[in-house]
Design an enzyme around this catalytic site. Structure first.
Site, PDB file in Angstrom:
ATOM      1  N   GLU A 283       1.120  -1.396   0.075  1.00 27.60           N
ATOM      2  CA  GLU A 283       0.478   0.135   0.146  1.00 27.60           C
ATOM      3  C   GLU A 283       0.556   1.466   0.298  1.00 27.60           C
ATOM      4  O   GLU A 283       0.899   2.260  -0.577  1.00 27.60           O
ATOM      5  CB  GLU A 283      -1.007  -0.456   0.910  1.00 27.60           C
ATOM      6  CG  GLU A 283      -2.116  -1.146   1.281  1.00 27.60           C
ATOM      7  CD  GLU A 283      -2.914  -0.935  -0.199  1.00 27.60           C
ATOM      8  OE1 GLU A 283      -2.927  -0.215  -0.638  1.00 27.60           O
ATOM      9  OE2 GLU A 283      -3.281  -2.473  -0.310  1.00 27.60           O
ATOM     10  N   TRP A 286       2.205   1.488  -3.297  1.00 18.80           N
ATOM     11  CA  TRP A 286       0.967   2.453  -4.282  1.00 18.80           C
ATOM     12  C   TRP A 286       1.220   3.620  -4.146  1.00 18.80           C
ATOM     13  O   TRP A 286       0.685   4.838  -5.072  1.00 18.80           O
ATOM     14  CB  TRP A 286      -0.753   2.368  -3.737  1.00 18.80           C
ATOM     15  CG  TRP A 286      -1.175   0.531  -4.848  1.00 18.80           C
ATOM     16  CD1 TRP A 286      -1.362  -0.474  -3.795  1.00 18.80           C
ATOM     17  CD2 TRP A 286      -1.731   0.934  -5.504  1.00 18.80           C
ATOM     18  NE1 TRP A 286      -2.061  -1.530  -4.981  1.00 18.80           N
ATOM     19  CE2 TRP A 286      -2.329  -0.598  -6.429  1.00 18.80           C
ATOM     20  CE3 TRP A 286      -1.577   1.436  -6.811  1.00 18.80           C
ATOM     21  CZ2 TRP A 286      -2.569  -1.051  -7.448  1.00 18.80           C
ATOM     22  CZ3 TRP A 286      -2.355   1.708  -8.318  1.00 18.80           C
ATOM     23  CH2 TRP A 286      -2.147  -0.036  -8.883  1.00 18.80           C
ATOM     24  N   TRP A 314     -19.952  12.115 -19.823  1.00 20.97           N
ATOM     25  CA  TRP A 314     -20.241  13.053 -18.926  1.00 20.97           C
ATOM     26  C   TRP A 314     -21.808  13.511 -18.480  1.00 20.97           C
ATOM     27  O   TRP A 314     -22.600  13.924 -19.410  1.00 20.97           O
ATOM     28  CB  TRP A 314     -19.597  13.830 -17.998  1.00 20.97           C
ATOM     29  CG  TRP A 314     -17.913  12.899 -17.908  1.00 20.97           C
ATOM     30  CD1 TRP A 314     -16.994  13.653 -18.838  1.00 20.97           C
ATOM     31  CD2 TRP A 314     -18.119  11.592 -17.291  1.00 20.97           C
ATOM     32  NE1 TRP A 314     -15.561  12.494 -18.652  1.00 20.97           N
ATOM     33  CE2 TRP A 314     -16.395  11.761 -17.562  1.00 20.97           C
ATOM     34  CE3 TRP A 314     -18.487  10.864 -16.534  1.00 20.97           C
ATOM     35  CZ2 TRP A 314     -15.931  10.383 -16.759  1.00 20.97           C
ATOM     36  CZ3 TRP A 314     -17.424   9.867 -16.230  1.00 20.97           C
ATOM     37  CH2 TRP A 314     -16.557   9.891 -16.055  1.00 20.97           C
ATOM     38  N   ASN A 349     -11.137   3.098   2.765  1.00 25.67           N
ATOM     39  CA  ASN A 349     -10.630   2.948   1.322  1.00 25.67           C
ATOM     40  C   ASN A 349     -11.069   2.330   0.524  1.00 25.67           C
ATOM     41  O   ASN A 349     -12.026   2.617  -0.525  1.00 25.67           O
ATOM     42  CB  ASN A 349      -8.740   2.367   1.082  1.00 25.67           C
ATOM     43  CG  ASN A 349      -8.572   2.079  -0.394  1.00 25.67           C
ATOM     44  OD1 ASN A 349      -8.257   3.216  -0.471  1.00 25.67           O
ATOM     45  ND2 ASN A 349      -8.545   0.794  -0.447  1.00 25.67           N
ATOM     46  N   TRP A 367     -15.389  12.290 -13.473  1.00 21.84           N
ATOM     47  CA  TRP A 367     -14.586  12.172 -12.240  1.00 21.84           C
ATOM     48  C   TRP A 367     -13.452  12.738 -11.618  1.00 21.84           C
ATOM     49  O   TRP A 367     -13.257  13.144 -10.005  1.00 21.84           O
ATOM     50  CB  TRP A 367     -13.103  11.138 -12.709  1.00 21.84           C
ATOM     51  CG  TRP A 367     -12.047  11.517 -13.347  1.00 21.84           C
ATOM     52  CD1 TRP A 367     -12.303  10.844 -14.841  1.00 21.84           C
ATOM     53  CD2 TRP A 367     -11.088  12.099 -13.490  1.00 21.84           C
ATOM     54  NE1 TRP A 367     -11.295  11.491 -15.664  1.00 21.84           N
ATOM     55  CE2 TRP A 367     -11.175  11.722 -14.580  1.00 21.84           C
ATOM     56  CE3 TRP A 367     -10.546  12.816 -11.896  1.00 21.84           C
ATOM     57  CZ2 TRP A 367      -9.283  12.530 -14.576  1.00 21.84           C
ATOM     58  CZ3 TRP A 367      -9.171  12.686 -12.758  1.00 21.84           C
ATOM     59  CH2 TRP A 367      -8.592  13.167 -13.529  1.00 21.84           C
ATOM     60  N   TRP A 390      -8.747   8.107  -8.412  1.00 19.92           N
ATOM     61  CA  TRP A 390     -10.254   8.738  -9.103  1.00 19.92           C
ATOM     62  C   TRP A 390      -9.842   7.909 -10.371  1.00 19.92           C
ATOM     63  O   TRP A 390     -10.767   7.657 -11.212  1.00 19.92           O
ATOM     64  CB  TRP A 390      -9.803   9.855  -9.053  1.00 19.92           C
ATOM     65  CG  TRP A 390     -10.878  10.325  -8.011  1.00 19.92           C
ATOM     66  CD1 TRP A 390     -10.401  10.768  -6.397  1.00 19.92           C
ATOM     67  CD2 TRP A 390     -12.695  10.371  -7.864  1.00 19.92           C
ATOM     68  NE1 TRP A 390     -11.209  11.066  -5.496  1.00 19.92           N
ATOM     69  CE2 TRP A 390     -12.687  10.926  -6.337  1.00 19.92           C
ATOM     70  CE3 TRP A 390     -13.534   9.761  -8.496  1.00 19.92           C
ATOM     71  CZ2 TRP A 390     -13.410  10.973  -5.397  1.00 19.92           C
ATOM     72  CZ3 TRP A 390     -14.929   9.992  -7.748  1.00 19.92           C
ATOM     73  CH2 TRP A 390     -14.829  10.568  -6.613  1.00 19.92           C
TER      74      TRP A 390
END
Ligand code: FAD
Length: 484
Positions: A283, A286, A314, A349, A367, A390
């Site tokens: 993590e 990440w 969108w 998360n 987004w 995102w």
């Protein structure tokens, strides 16, 4: 205001997103220079450098600067606060203190990097010593590259490369004293910066959850390793369990270094299964991967990494967007997440992924709108992690989740909050609802709702979209894109 002839000229120590004394390479360089040190923090103007943070992070910044000021005071030093364009402020402070050198730790957001490059050049051209150091990441993003010298596009090879590049440098301890200049320049008062909300004080519940500052960050790391790391790999997905480290806001403003965290997970007792340690390190990796993306694609928060998504149809709907923001969608797991965000400036998360999928795929809202709302409301808002995640959910990012993987908010709730404890905490109007319907109140029979004291549409909303219909619509919208 000039220092006496015999005293070496001071060095300015510029704090930015590294609000700590521990494992601070710029600080160490300042100390080893043997010069008196003038620690400074500059509130930079809009869209430049550390330019205004989101509202929730400003709350954090206030308390973090207060904690840093206190730690510096204990070492016989101070923190000088100034507002303005960073270069002008530094030049002015150099004049006032007679400093001839400045040190800082590097940052990797595009606006900050651009400011830093200009400053370094201008100061060096003027004969000033300006040096920067690593410290925000485990490894410098310019160093981690594929065999062909290109940036990584997928996480797994990136992780392998990180593993192969060896352990990050061992963290260095905070100094025990700091040499002060003979005279201190004037400082703004922290209170005058108005970083804390007042009317209304929407951050009042933040105090139940958070203690900003590096001492609290170190304590949290220790608690996490002692109490939660041994079951992290499995429990981290369940929002009602205290299973994750909660270190993200501390990392976001650099109150703890990732190297300090990484090295704390070495040499641990055998009762902590290795897969948990590896999962936790993955993590942290990440976070690195998000910065890797931002470093190589500076428009990460404004443009699709994969430009195939540029034509995505969108929808713009202020009413639906507002229902999402306020946690009034009629889907309890989404509403609990959005209200946790509002109450504590943080969201688990797993739930971040669910609410992001709901906004993008069920509501078909861009987004970037979600990214902007998170940036303003998260205490851990991070330019790399927020934008990259995102884009990951939207399917437009590097190594993204495929667009057709659309979370069903009811099934996600039932899987990851089976007994509804998370919902009952953050959506109190559903607290007395039978567990069978806690994730699908809209299917509950009238007598069940009545017993729980709920009238749908009055105490709790009916779903603002039908998930099955919205899912089909999202897949059609996606199918309209040009194939790669
Ligand atoms: P832990 O599980 O204890 O993880 C340890 C650390 O690893 C975290 O503190 C964080 O620094 C890093 N990390 C964990 N997961 C991720 C991830 N998916 N991406 C990048 N780093 C990760 N994280 C932020 O720090 N800032 C953000 O602005 C942010 N925005 C997000 C937006 C969305 C839509 C999503 C899905 C995720 C976002 N994340 C963000 C990632 C993640 O949700 C948080 O880092 C995590 O919930 C923080 O809690 P923790 O410290 O207890 O995590």
């Amino acid at each position: 205001m000039t220092s006496s002839k015999s005293e070496p000229k001071p060095v300015l120590l510029w704090f930015r997103k590294d609000l700590r004394l521990d494992d601070n390479h710029a600080l160490r360089a300042a100390v080893t220079s043997g010069r008196p040190i003038v620690p400074i923090y500059i509130q930079e103007p809009e869209a430049k450098g550390c330019g205004p943070l989101g509202a929730a992070q400003q709350w954090w910044l206030h308390h973090s600067l207060a904690a840093l000021e206190k730690s510096l005071h204990e070492l016989g030093s101070k923190l000088v606060l100034r507002t303005g364009d960073a270069l002008s402020v530094i030049q002015k402070l150099a004049e006032e203190t007679d400093a001839e050198a400045i040190v800082w730790n590097r940052r990797y957001d595009p606006a900050g990097m651009a400011v830093d490059m200009d400053i370094k050049k201008s100061l060096r051209d003027a004969g000033f010593e300006a040096n920067s150091f690593a410290g925000q990441l485990l490894h410098e993003p310019s160093r981690v590259r594929t065999g062909t010298g290109n940036p990584y596009k997928t996480y797994t090879p990136f992780w392998r490369a990180l593993e192969q590049s060896g352990e990050p440098p061992f963290p260095i301890d905070a100094p025990e004293t700091l040499e002060a200049p003979s005279r201190w320049p004037q400082s703004d008062s922290l209170g005058s910066w108005g970083l804390l909300p007042t009317k209304p004080n929407w951050a009042s519940d933040f105090y139940d959850m958070w203690t900003p500052g590096e001492a609290a960050a170190r304590e949290k790391l220790t608690d996490f390793i002692e109490s939660s790391l041994d079951s992290y790999a499995v429990d981290r997905d369940f929002p009602d369990k205290p299973a994750t480290s909660l270190l993200s806001p501390h990392l976001a403003l650099g109150e703890i270094s990732p190297a300090r965290i990484w090295h704390a997970t070495r040499g641990l007792p055998k009762h902590i299964p290795t897969d948990n340690i590896v999962r936790f390190r993955k993590e942290l990796a990440w976070r690195e991967f998000c910065y890797h993306q931002l470093f190589h694609f500076p428009k990460l928060n404004s443009a699709n990494w994969n430009d195939r998504y540029d034509d995505f149809p969108w929808r713009s709907d202020a009413t639906l967007f507002d229902s999402w923001r306020r946690g009034q969608t009629g889907y309890p797991i989404v509403d609990a997440g959005m209200r946790q965000l509002w109450r504590h400036g943080w969201m688990h998360n797993r739930v971040r992924m669910i609410v992001a999928s709901f906004l993008i795929k069920d509501l078909l809202i861009d987004w970037r709108e979600g990214e902007t709302w998170f940036r303003d409301t998260l205490v851990d808002a991070d330019p790399a992690a927020n934008a990259a995640n995102w884009q990951w959910v939207a399917g437009s990012g590097a190594d993204a989740s495929p667009f057709f993987r659309i979370f069903n908010p009811v099934l996600q709730g039932e899987k990851f909050d089976a007994d509804g404890g998370y919902i009952r905490t953050f959506v109190p109007e559903l607290a007395d609802l039978d567990g069978k319907y806690i994730h699908r109140p809209f299917e509950a029979p009238d007598d069940v709702l009545k017993r729980a004291g709920i009238r749908l549409g009055e105490h709790y909303p009916r779903p603002i979209v039908d998930h099955a219909v919205a899912r089909r619509r999202a897949l059609e919208a996606h199918a309209s894109l040009k194939t790669e």
